[in-house]
Design a protein around this motif. Structure first.
Motif, PDB file in Angstrom:
ATOM      1  N   UNK A  46      28.238  43.519  41.316  1.00 56.62           N
ATOM      2  CA  UNK A  46      28.049  43.718  40.666  1.00 56.62           C
ATOM      3  C   UNK A  46      29.193  43.019  41.038  1.00 56.62           C
ATOM      4  N   UNK A  47      28.775  41.881  39.250  1.00 51.29           N
ATOM      5  CA  UNK A  47      29.965  41.257  39.088  1.00 51.29           C
ATOM      6  C   UNK A  47      31.321  41.316  38.181  1.00 51.29           C
ATOM      7  N   UNK A  48      32.336  40.769  38.628  1.00 52.22           N
ATOM      8  CA  UNK A  48      33.370  40.819  37.363  1.00 52.22           C
ATOM      9  C   UNK A  48      34.914  39.315  37.536  1.00 52.22           C
ATOM     10  N   UNK A  49      35.512  39.721  36.423  1.00 52.50           N
ATOM     11  CA  UNK A  49      36.505  38.784  36.443  1.00 52.50           C
ATOM     12  C   UNK A  49      38.264  39.622  36.513  1.00 52.50           C
ATOM     13  N   UNK A  50      38.608  38.544  37.752  1.00 54.67           N
ATOM     14  CA  UNK A  50      40.098  38.925  38.037  1.00 54.67           C
ATOM     15  C   UNK A  50      41.578  37.594  37.547  1.00 54.67           C
ATOM     16  N   UNK A 108      37.874  43.094  35.056  1.00 51.60           N
ATOM     17  CA  UNK A 108      36.614  43.571  34.044  1.00 51.60           C
ATOM     18  C   UNK A 108      36.117  42.998  35.171  1.00 51.60           C
ATOM     19  N   UNK A 109      34.711  44.334  34.757  1.00 49.32           N
ATOM     20  CA  UNK A 109      33.557  44.379  35.874  1.00 49.32           C
ATOM     21  C   UNK A 109      32.627  44.020  35.157  1.00 49.32           C
ATOM     22  N   UNK A 110      31.368  42.951  34.675  1.00 53.21           N
ATOM     23  CA  UNK A 110      31.020  43.168  34.268  1.00 53.21           C
ATOM     24  C   UNK A 110      29.428  44.637  33.495  1.00 53.21           C
ATOM     25  N   UNK A 111      29.457  44.637  33.222  1.00 56.04           N
ATOM     26  CA  UNK A 111      28.665  46.521  32.949  1.00 56.04           C
ATOM     27  C   UNK A 111      27.248  46.586  32.849  1.00 56.04           C
ATOM     28  N   UNK A 112      26.505  45.378  32.602  1.00 56.39           N
ATOM     29  CA  UNK A 112      25.284  44.721  33.369  1.00 56.39           C
ATOM     30  C   UNK A 112      24.781  44.767  34.586  1.00 56.39           C
ATOM     31  N   UNK A 148      32.437  41.179  23.157  1.00 62.32           N
ATOM     32  CA  UNK A 148      33.780  42.032  24.544  1.00 62.32           C
ATOM     33  C   UNK A 148      32.560  43.454  25.262  1.00 62.32           C
ATOM     34  N   UNK A 149      31.707  43.699  24.399  1.00 59.69           N
ATOM     35  CA  UNK A 149      31.944  45.604  25.148  1.00 59.69           C
ATOM     36  C   UNK A 149      30.866  45.107  25.961  1.00 59.69           C
ATOM     37  N   UNK A 150      30.343  44.173  26.234  1.00 58.75           N
ATOM     38  CA  UNK A 150      29.632  44.275  27.594  1.00 58.75           C
ATOM     39  C   UNK A 150      30.738  43.848  29.420  1.00 58.75           C
ATOM     40  N   UNK A 151      31.469  43.949  28.969  1.00 55.70           N
ATOM     41  CA  UNK A 151      32.964  44.045  30.382  1.00 55.70           C
ATOM     42  C   UNK A 151      34.005  45.054  29.816  1.00 55.70           C
ATOM     43  N   UNK A 182      39.998  35.017  39.802  1.00 52.15           N
ATOM     44  CA  UNK A 182      39.002  35.385  40.449  1.00 52.15           C
ATOM     45  C   UNK A 182      37.926  35.828  39.777  1.00 52.15           C
ATOM     46  N   UNK A 183      36.901  35.754  40.809  1.00 50.14           N
ATOM     47  CA  UNK A 183      35.085  36.241  40.417  1.00 50.14           C
ATOM     48  C   UNK A 183      34.721  37.095  41.434  1.00 50.14           C
ATOM     49  N   UNK A 184      34.570  38.652  41.021  1.00 54.26           N
ATOM     50  CA  UNK A 184      34.637  39.418  41.595  1.00 54.26           C
ATOM     51  C   UNK A 184      32.467  39.399  42.070  1.00 54.26           C
ATOM     52  N   UNK A 185      32.240  39.796  43.466  1.00 56.16           N
ATOM     53  CA  UNK A 185      30.597  39.794  43.278  1.00 56.16           C
ATOM     54  C   UNK A 185      30.227  40.767  44.506  1.00 56.16           C
TER      55      UNK A 185
END
Length: 235
Positions: free
Chosen positions: A213-217, A96-100, A71-74, A125-128
Motif C-alpha cells: 500500500x501507500x502512506x506518508x511520512x 501514516x498508511x492509507x487503509x484503502x 482523516x479516518x481513511x488513514x 516521504x511517500x511510501x509505496x
C-alpha cells in the motif's frame, strides 16, 4: 415596382456554410491546443472520467482522499496528521498508511499527490508497495530530502527502518519551501518513475517488494500540507 425573379439561392447552401464554419472553428481550437501543449486526448479523458467516476481512459481510481473528511481513511503508525482548510498536514516524526490501499493486493499503480507545500523542516516521504509487519514497515519510500543535498530519492525500508543507500537519487534546483508542487509516482513492475509538476525527474528499479500500500511520512521539524491524494490504475 420591379419584380424580383432570381434570388440566387440554392437549397442546402446554409447547411454547407455552417458545416464549413464549424470545421474552421474546430481546426482553430486544435491548433491553439497544440501550440499551448494541451492534449485533445487529455481533455477527452478528463471529461469522460468526470462522467464515469474515474473509470475512463484507463484511469480507474483505486483510492482517493480530498481531505474534506475527518482523516479516518488513514492509519497512524506514529504521530498524527492534522486537517486544515481542506488539506492534510504532516509534521514532526510521523508515519501514516492509507487503509484503502492496504485492503486489496495492489502491485502496479500511480500515486498522485497534488499541492504539496513544505513550510519548514527536513522533508517528507511517500511510501509505496509497503506492508506493515510485526517489526515495522517493509517497502519503498520516495522523499524530498534537503538534508541529503536538496535531492529527491527512493529508498527501501526493511523492518521499519530505511536503508540509507538509495536505489534512485537526483539533485534538483527547484525551489521547494512555501511553493506547492504536484508529484506523481508510476509504480510498474520493477520500475518506479517520479514526475514533479508534470516533468519526469527520477527513475529507479528494484524487485524486492512486489505488492503493498501507500502512506506518508515526515521527520524532525517538518511541516507540510497536501491538497489531495489519489491512487489510480496505470494507463
Amino acid at each position: 415596382m420591379k419584380k424580383i425573379s432570381n434570388l440566387n439561392f440554392q437549397p442546402g447552401q446554409g447547411v454547407t456554410e455552417y458545416a464549413l464554419l464549424l470545421a474552421l472553428i474546430v481546426g482553430g481550437l486544435i491548433l491553439i491546443f497544440n501550440l499551448t501543449g494541451t492534449s485533445i486526448t487529455d481533455l477527452y479523458c478528463q471529461a469522460a472520467n468526470g462522467i464515469s467516476g474515474g473509470r475512463a481512459c484507463g484511469q480507474e481510481i483505486y483510492c482517493q482522499d480530498d481531505f474534506s473528511g475527518n482523516g479516518s481513511g488513514w492509519q497512524n503508525l506514529s504521530g498524527s496528521p492534522s486537517l486544515q482548510n481542506g488539506q492534510m498536514c504532516v509534521s514532526g516524526y510521523m508515519q501514516i498508511i492509507n487503509t484503502c490501499s492496504t485492503q486489496k493486493i495492489y502491485s502496479d499503480y500511480t500515486i498522485n499527490l497534488n499541492g504539496v507545500t513544505l513550510t519548514q523542516g527536513n522533508g517528507y516521504g511517500i511510501y509505496f508497495r509497503s506492508i506493515l509487519t510485526e517489526r515495522g514497515l517493509d517497502g519503498y519510500a520516495f522523499q524530498y530530502d534537503p538534508g541529503a543535498g536538496n535531492t529527491l530519492l527512493i529508498r527501501r525500508w526493511i523492518n521499519g527502518r530505511e536503508v540509507i543507500a538509495p536505489i534512485g537519487r537526483v539533485a534538483i534546483s527547484t525551489a521547494i519551501y512555501n511553493i506547492p508542487h504536484d508529484f506523481k509516482i508510476v509504480v510498474k513492475g520493477e520500475t518506479f518513475t517520479v514526475f514533479m509538476d508534470g516533468v519526469q525527474v527520477l527513475t529507479a528499479q528494484d524487485k524486492t517488494y512486489p505488492i503493498g500500500g501507500v502512506g506518508l511520512r515526515s521527520w524532525d521539524s517538518t511541516f507540510a500540507c497536501i491538497n489531495d491524494f489519489s491512487m489510480t490504475r496505470n494507463p
